[in-house]
Design an enzyme around this catalytic site. Structure first.
Site, PDB file in Angstrom:
ATOM      1  N   CYS A 275       0.794  -1.235   0.000  1.00  0.00           N
ATOM      2  CA  CYS A 275       0.000   0.000   0.000  1.00  0.00           C
ATOM      3  C   CYS A 275       0.825   1.284   0.000  1.00  0.00           C
ATOM      4  O   CYS A 275       2.012   1.303   0.317  1.00  0.00           O
ATOM      5  CB  CYS A 275      -0.866   0.091   1.257  1.00  0.00           C
ATOM      6  SG  CYS A 275      -1.893  -1.314   1.547  1.00  0.00           S
TER       7      CYS A 275
ATOM      8  N   GLY B 121       1.199   0.342  -5.242  1.00  0.00           N
ATOM      9  CA  GLY B 121      -0.005  -0.500  -5.296  1.00  0.00           C
ATOM     10  C   GLY B 121      -0.828  -0.165  -6.516  1.00  0.00           C
ATOM     11  O   GLY B 121      -1.307   0.957  -6.637  1.00  0.00           O
TER      12      GLY B 121
ATOM     13  N   ASN C 180      -1.071   1.418   5.673  1.00  0.00           N
ATOM     14  CA  ASN C 180      -0.016   0.765   4.921  1.00  0.00           C
ATOM     15  C   ASN C 180       0.749  -0.108   5.896  1.00  0.00           C
ATOM     16  O   ASN C 180       1.276   0.387   6.886  1.00  0.00           O
ATOM     17  CB  ASN C 180       0.915   1.800   4.299  1.00  0.00           C
ATOM     18  CG  ASN C 180       2.128   1.161   3.634  1.00  0.00           C
ATOM     19  OD1 ASN C 180       2.098   0.000   3.247  1.00  0.00           O
ATOM     20  ND2 ASN C 180       3.203   1.914   3.524  1.00  0.00           N
ATOM     21  N   GLY C 181       0.821  -1.420   5.624  1.00  0.00           N
ATOM     22  CA  GLY C 181       1.557  -2.316   6.498  1.00  0.00           C
ATOM     23  C   GLY C 181       0.784  -3.574   6.780  1.00  0.00           C
ATOM     24  O   GLY C 181      -0.151  -3.914   6.046  1.00  0.00           O
TER      25      GLY C 181
ATOM     26  N   CYS D 113      12.151  -0.830   6.856  1.00  0.00           N
ATOM     27  CA  CYS D 113      12.323  -1.950   5.916  1.00  0.00           C
ATOM     28  C   CYS D 113      13.417  -1.640   4.898  1.00  0.00           C
ATOM     29  O   CYS D 113      13.350  -0.642   4.166  1.00  0.00           O
ATOM     30  CB  CYS D 113      10.988  -2.171   5.201  1.00  0.00           C
ATOM     31  SG  CYS D 113      11.072  -3.228   3.744  1.00  0.00           S
TER      32      CYS D 113
ATOM     33  N   TYR E  70      14.235  -1.184  -3.372  1.00  0.00           N
ATOM     34  CA  TYR E  70      13.296  -1.712  -4.350  1.00  0.00           C
ATOM     35  C   TYR E  70      11.975  -0.956  -4.463  1.00  0.00           C
ATOM     36  O   TYR E  70      11.537  -0.607  -5.550  1.00  0.00           O
ATOM     37  CB  TYR E  70      13.021  -3.175  -3.981  1.00  0.00           C
ATOM     38  CG  TYR E  70      12.148  -3.918  -4.936  1.00  0.00           C
ATOM     39  CD1 TYR E  70      12.571  -4.160  -6.232  1.00  0.00           C
ATOM     40  CD2 TYR E  70      10.916  -4.387  -4.536  1.00  0.00           C
ATOM     41  CE1 TYR E  70      11.758  -4.873  -7.116  1.00  0.00           C
ATOM     42  CE2 TYR E  70      10.113  -5.095  -5.417  1.00  0.00           C
ATOM     43  CZ  TYR E  70      10.526  -5.339  -6.706  1.00  0.00           C
ATOM     44  OH  TYR E  70       9.749  -6.029  -7.561  1.00  0.00           O
TER      45      TYR E  70
ATOM     46  N   SER F  79      14.024  -0.313 -11.615  1.00  0.00           N
ATOM     47  CA  SER F  79      14.535  -0.043 -10.271  1.00  0.00           C
ATOM     48  C   SER F  79      16.012  -0.362 -10.085  1.00  0.00           C
ATOM     49  O   SER F  79      16.598  -0.024  -9.067  1.00  0.00           O
ATOM     50  CB  SER F  79      13.685  -0.797  -9.232  1.00  0.00           C
ATOM     51  OG  SER F  79      13.566  -2.150  -9.594  1.00  0.00           O
TER      52      SER F  79
ATOM     53  N   ASP G 194      20.767  -6.433 -10.916  1.00  0.00           N
ATOM     54  CA  ASP G 194      19.342  -6.433 -10.569  1.00  0.00           C
ATOM     55  C   ASP G 194      19.221  -6.132  -9.084  1.00  0.00           C
ATOM     56  O   ASP G 194      20.189  -6.203  -8.331  1.00  0.00           O
ATOM     57  CB  ASP G 194      18.672  -7.762 -10.926  1.00  0.00           C
ATOM     58  CG  ASP G 194      17.147  -7.592 -11.143  1.00  0.00           C
ATOM     59  OD1 ASP G 194      16.619  -6.491 -10.843  1.00  0.00           O
ATOM     60  OD2 ASP G 194      16.507  -8.541 -11.593  1.00  0.00           O
ATOM     61  N   ASP G 195      18.018  -5.752  -8.651  1.00  0.00           N
ATOM     62  CA  ASP G 195      17.880  -5.348  -7.248  1.00  0.00           C
ATOM     63  C   ASP G 195      17.624  -6.512  -6.305  1.00  0.00           C
ATOM     64  O   ASP G 195      17.912  -6.427  -5.119  1.00  0.00           O
ATOM     65  CB  ASP G 195      16.773  -4.292  -7.103  1.00  0.00           C
ATOM     66  CG  ASP G 195      15.555  -4.642  -7.899  1.00  0.00           C
ATOM     67  OD1 ASP G 195      15.110  -5.792  -7.828  1.00  0.00           O
ATOM     68  OD2 ASP G 195      15.048  -3.759  -8.616  1.00  0.00           O
TER      69      ASP G 195
ATOM     70  N   CYS H 209       8.265 -12.117   4.497  1.00  0.00           N
ATOM     71  CA  CYS H 209       8.019 -10.874   5.224  1.00  0.00           C
ATOM     72  C   CYS H 209       6.614 -10.923   5.815  1.00  0.00           C
ATOM     73  O   CYS H 209       5.673 -11.358   5.157  1.00  0.00           O
ATOM     74  CB  CYS H 209       8.118  -9.689   4.267  1.00  0.00           C
ATOM     75  SG  CYS H 209       7.733  -8.105   5.059  1.00  0.00           S
TER      76      CYS H 209
ATOM     77  N   CYS I  18      15.245  -3.064   9.176  1.00  0.00           N
ATOM     78  CA  CYS I  18      14.694  -4.404   9.264  1.00  0.00           C
ATOM     79  C   CYS I  18      15.240  -5.205   8.097  1.00  0.00           C
ATOM     80  O   CYS I  18      15.035  -4.845   6.936  1.00  0.00           O
ATOM     81  CB  CYS I  18      13.167  -4.400   9.230  1.00  0.00           C
ATOM     82  SG  CYS I  18      12.479  -6.081   9.165  1.00  0.00           S
TER      83      CYS I  18
ATOM     84  N   CYS J  22      13.953 -10.369   6.097  1.00  0.00           N
ATOM     85  CA  CYS J  22      13.800 -11.252   4.937  1.00  0.00           C
ATOM     86  C   CYS J  22      15.135 -11.825   4.487  1.00  0.00           C
ATOM     87  O   CYS J  22      15.192 -12.815   3.768  1.00  0.00           O
ATOM     88  CB  CYS J  22      13.072 -10.541   3.789  1.00  0.00           C
ATOM     89  SG  CYS J  22      13.863  -9.051   3.217  1.00  0.00           S
TER      90      CYS J  22
END
Lengths: 471, 471, 471, 471
Positions: free
Chosen positions: B12, B38, B112-113, B247, B253, B294, B356-357, B393, B447, B450
């Site tokens: 979001c 989103g 958002n979250g 994050c 990204y 990206s 690449d990311d 995640c 964070c 992941c």
């Protein structure tokens, strides 16, 4: 500059395929990859046992076609078109492909370019009783072909030879496709082949890549190529001298960076132009930035040549499409900026070199310079990867009228002041040639008439049509 | 990687404004600039003399709203939402903003979250008689607030303190907007101010720039901010320790390159990560290319650090939208490639470094490597600007299940072989931290769960929901 | 009068089916045949292994649903709704079916009618912590059911017994559908059965015919019916006395002529009312004409009783839909008349009896009388197949406010003058009763509160809500 | 029969206006009221200082045009067209108005009807070099006019005189509109005048009523009318004998009941045909019913003549439009019936007379008879208000091929058995003539070729085009 916000507009892109059961679908993907050449309208015509079935409409390829429409277009050959402008009042009537019906069969035509003697030919045709359904100059070719006799290829050749100006034509008749390019080679047209042996034609090689076709070769200036029963036949349709004058702006601006034009990669050309731009007009600065999307390659070239780091100082919002609600004047005055954001974190407190591909009316450049300064740039030095555009194009590019071309009215110093830049420089004509011709044997083959007024054709009444033009 | 083709999905983006007569319109432009967060659904709710008026629907912001719909949303404050996933079966019922009606007035919420203790809270609420209209965890907050007593800000604070997980909330009640961020600061939320004094909230600073707002500051972890009568009031809503764990994938990204997260520019971070990637994993090659969009910043960083020229070896077709007719499997096998074209003129005969990311399932990387080799690249060395993603995640990113995360099943050598690259390397966790923290005083605030499985919250039943997860 | 131009509006129609693999499709056809009961919004919810999947939106059934949307609604039971008004500011949030989620499962509800004690119940629920997502009174039932305990049928019965007002409810939970009607029988609800044994519920029997279902019986006042595993269980949910007070306007105006309400055919009733109207108010004239569509049956009845020939003196344009561009005021003044054309060839020089089903505000009648006179009618005698509407409805019909009801302000003579008719008469209450009850054993079962103010329920705060009402 | 389910299709309707600043808008309302004459496509062309601006597309008038499109059509004269069939493969290219461009100016043409010598004329034109953009026979007129010389009216007259077949033409050139009708008067065309003096032309008078125009007179067979500067000039364009052979099906089937054709009202004609049908084919029965919508007038006539009450035994669902999802074959077999419902409460246990306007292939009649019997009718007696259709139409009606015309293959007894009726009768040709001519002085003026094969023109190659035809 963004394709949606361009100040120069290519009029068209064409794509054709013969010898594949999914011809229309492949045509759809081909046209889709040529979308940057025209966003106002699109059409596909396919041939099925002598019947021409077509669909066309205003909008992007993805807006004009859906699954159902595409399924109706059954046949093993197809030609298609994307178009920038539906100007001329004709609306849908001017959207291509055009289809002509006769008792002996039908014919479909797509055209990228602009004819300079269309009006003269129309007048002659009308005197013989012809009547036109559109305001497009393309329709002239259909009428000319109809009035010739003999084999179809001879009728087409005779007709093409009467035309003057810029063109890449695709003509579909029964189980044949004809592809032809004007004798100056002003507009590009390439030939590819699919694994199954189907021949493919496209304005740019990026469309060949996208459909999985192997590049065969370019159609040559003055050449007509016919594909029938999987065989390719070539002919020169004119006795006039052939030239090699492809439009310089195809390299610098219109084409996709992954396309090769007459064998030369567009991105590579642009990057070299960026380097050349530095060699000709060096400046000491903190960051190099490019105006997305078409100026990024040149900006990276400038960065590499100068050693000044390239940064993403301008970001484009990629979701600005046709249904976007434009901000009101009031909103814009309050600071709403939709298309380009200047990145403060990158330009604030910095001397910036801003690379753009061209300046037409100057208003966009002025706006971007202001954005960058608002975002904190201490100096903005503008470098343009093409020479100043001083003359209108009569070969299929929608430059503004001569009065709107700011470089026709201001010299570089005046223009620099007008756009509020700290310095301004254009690449030289020689420099641009060098960037494009680095790997090309022949070194004279570019139309640079919009920079220097040396038109490659007679202009007939085009001067008057463009109206306010005085050389 | 392209936003439309992403393997990771942010759930979001939120935007809010209070104190402007054109609140909904500004919200529209703000959401539009957050569209990359989103693309599945969007909504705006505005407040007009205590009445909540909203419109929401599935699709892009430009698809959900038109002039007429926007005009109906009259009021001086508004909050809006863009959403990636409408998963959960709820369809339109899960599209935000949510509006809650009571006899004392209405309340609207955007989120958002992702909450990790939503199920536990729902069960408690249901035992007290609550009933839910959606499958979204966001609805929990409305019910909690309703069941508190006292001043609205106290009711909200008490409720927020019961939540665990990742969140940036915007809550609109009467003539007030509340903005709150979880105590770990997992999701970003920034405050801006317009020239007329209207306060603006947005998930990313790019939205502030686009609407012409000046950045004020970020909402802090554990903080709630209230705007009423043009005044901003701040409070910490919890006695729990506050952390600073934004994050890491937001930098690498999700976010737009022109956004600043906690004061650090995203493009700059990515370019530094590209440089760091070179220092950690140098390779001798002819060209550096990035996977658009990206990974371009990281690729340029790698190029600058290595001295290997950056080239446009992969070109994306920007017109691939929702109405695009996807090629059939048969078409794809015949070589139709719509989204990314490998540029033969640039990579043919070259040793290529491809930046690449991230790698999620590995299939996209494998496909791109193959495209590059088909286009003539002699070697393809893959460098990834994030560490390997090994864990799912639970904080609002739609990674695949743990079983689909290829780095959970293969080590780097195996993965390199799988994607058919000539070499493969990921940036180290330390390297990524360094790239992000170069200018930040505190150096521990990310964070990275992941990558390393060190989740910043208790996970409650989230392990079981994610089902196949075994650490 | 035409459904699109009505001055009275039914609020809803409901349809349900359980036990058929194409439940949603059959629901679509059922709703479609109930479209005249509500054109503003539509929705279908189906149940699939405990999951509620729904789609709803604003517009006609054919606008809200397409093939793709319908295919997503897989499951063997479904309930659906068409709705007239989305008033109340709730927009899409008020469109039914409503779906309620709990940890134990989901529940979906459709409602035709209006509750008179909704506000009192809402207040009680809020005091216990409930919060509402819509402004609809229907949501109350979901909350009440949630707060009961015991078997689902008992929870629903207890909840229904708390409601006062008009309702036909369809409630879907897991593999069951419950259908209930208020204790006065104000709104109709019929049961049908398909050849495969699937049970079907519908507001009108025309929907049973359309889907090929056999009429079983009506749901009775105060009855709840449950279908589970192909078996039908019936229960009376209240100890209050049951009445038989179906809305008289269902016969005269709302329902489709091919529907039977409580066993009596609507067209037949209307034709009888037309005859009765003649017996009560004869007139000597040249032609009888009806206002299409709902007054045609009564006009033919008047013609048969009087011997005056029925002619098509008013023709409706059937293509006036939602996308029709309304003529401007200026156009209308110039004589552009879109919805109804008076046929000069038929009425010119004639004494005309014009039959309409009702008069609400009087403006439409006035306009039609004028059209007829402009077309040459020498006299226009208006006969209305319902008694004068003097009181607002609180049971689900959107009459205007009491101030707008012209018969509340004018007696028949005044009104005749106002609409510029040569004579005006309404059927008597007794006459209407006789027309409806000709074949019915019981003779007292009609709600005629809009004619005489004798409301069948307590009105609670509805008087105040209707605001300007003074009896 | 319903317009959407018709087995016979009129090809077109035309509307024109000159001398009003809102010409396009009035044209929109006019076309809208002619929508029943063609639902497949629509177009409007307006003239503005010599420029022809048009918009056209597939679909209903309300689907093709919206506010924005209409606003673009500025000008004080306009002509428009609704079209049934886009057959011929031409798609959008065949949608009218056609616009022809010449150096001297543009011309726009609309056509209702069908030319029988179009192919012969096309061949001649092609031999002189003409080329066609559509497969429509209408385009021929444009080419003919172009090839004449002299004054425009003479050029048009000479051209019209070369045409054979059925036509009502509107031709717009500069500030003039020309309206012409074929010399047999096969297709209707009326002239009206607005209060401001603007002249209006329409295929049916209902369009004059709708836009507030006063009927002036019909265009006569063989007449051309020109309006310029508010003045009407009339001329006979041919020396051939003029006839008065308007298509009988216009009365019985195509036209709106409120239209007058050559001065005779359509509803009145139909009602008289219903009476005549009874006199010729009486039957003793309980109820008379009509197939909605076009047979209702005849049914009421039959009822009045016979004294058998008219009832609404068949009800049509009026919301079946283009976006309606058709039931699958399986659904239909299960009993889903969308378009027509037979009303059991009315027909059950009754002897029914069912009136329809025509039988083409017989399948629809068979289906309706079965519905009525399923609904409980004990006997169904079918009476048809036109003679049996045994021959194809070459004048603009899309009858099926001769092989599909069931009355060409079966006599009345066989057909009665085929449609499973208890009796079947058609009105006689004489009876139909009487119904139409009751008030007309001349009594021979009808084309009845589809009943008796006496074509009013030479048929040229039309026999062969219709292919399977053997008289």
């Amino acid at each position: 500059m963004d394709y949606m916000d361009r100040e120069l507009h290519e009029e068209c892109g064409v794509f054709g395929i013969i010898g594949h059961q999914d011809a229309s679908q492949i045509c759809y993907y081909g046209l889709h990859s040529l979308q940057h050449r025209g966003q106002e309208a699109a059409g596909i015509c396919c041939e099925n046992n002598g019947k021409m079935i077509f669909h066309k409409g205003e909008g992007l390829v993805t807006e004009v076609f859906n699954q159902d429409k595409l399924k109706e277009l059954q046949g093993s050959s197809a030609i298609g078109h994307v178009r920038y402008s539906t100007a001329g009042g004709g609306g849908i009537a001017n959207v291509q492909p055009f289809v002509f019906r006769t008792m002996q069969g039908s014919m479909s035509i797509c055209h990228n370019g602009n004819l300079v003697n269309a009006n003269i030919l129309k007048q002659e045709l009308e005197e013989q009783g012809s009547i036109f359904s559109s305001t497009s100059d393309t329709e002239v070719l259909g009428h000319l072909i109809k009035r010739q006799s003999g084999h179809m290829i001879d009728r087409i050749c005779t007709s093409l030879d009467k035309l003057d100006g810029a063109f890449a034509f695709l003509i579909m008749v029964d189980n044949r496709i004809y592809a032809a390019r004007d004798k100056y080679g002003l507009r590009p047209l390439s030939i590819g082949i699919l694994p199954n042996g189907a021949y493919v034609f496209a304005s740019e090689t990026c469309a060949l890549d996208v459909v999985g076709a192997k590049f065969v070769r370019d159609v040559e200036p003055g050449e007509i190529v016919r594909v029938k029963d999987g065989k390719l036949l070539s002919k020169i349709y004119t006795k006039d001298p052939l030239q090699d004058k492809i439009c310089a702006m195809e390299y610098i601006y219109f084409s996709r960076p992954d396309s090769n034009l007459d064998g030369i990669n567009v991105h590579t050309t642009r990057k070299l132009a960026g380097k050349q731009l530095y060699y000709e007009n060096p400046i000491d600065a903190d960051v190099v930035i490019g105006v997305p999307d078409s100026s990024i390659s040149a900006a990276i070239g400038y960065s590499e040549a100068s050693g000044i780091p390239y940064e993403m100082g301008l970001v484009k919002n990629k979701y600005v499409g046709r249904t976007f609600i434009q901000p009101t004047q009031e909103m814009r005055e309050q600071g709403v900026r939709m298309k380009l954001s200047a990145v403060s974190a990158i330009v604030s407190g910095k001397k910036v070199v801003m690379i753009d591909d061209s300046i037409v009316r100057g208003t966009t450049s002025k706006r971007i310079v202001r954005h960058l300064k608002d975002a904190g740039a201490t100096e903005v030095h503008v470098r343009i990867a093409s020479p100043a555009i001083k003359f209108p194009c009569f070969y299929g590019v929608d430059t503004s009228t001569i009065e709107e071309l700011i470089s026709n009215k201001m010299n570089v110093e005046e223009l620099c002041k007008y756009i509020e830049a700290d310095s301004l420089a254009f690449i030289s004509e020689e420099g641009l040639k060098k960037s494009i011709h680095f790997s090309k044997e022949h070194t004279c083959g570019l139309c640079m008439s919009c920079f220097n007024g040396n038109y490659v054709t007679n202009l007939y009444d085009s001067f008057d049509k463009a109206n306010k033009f005085e050389k």
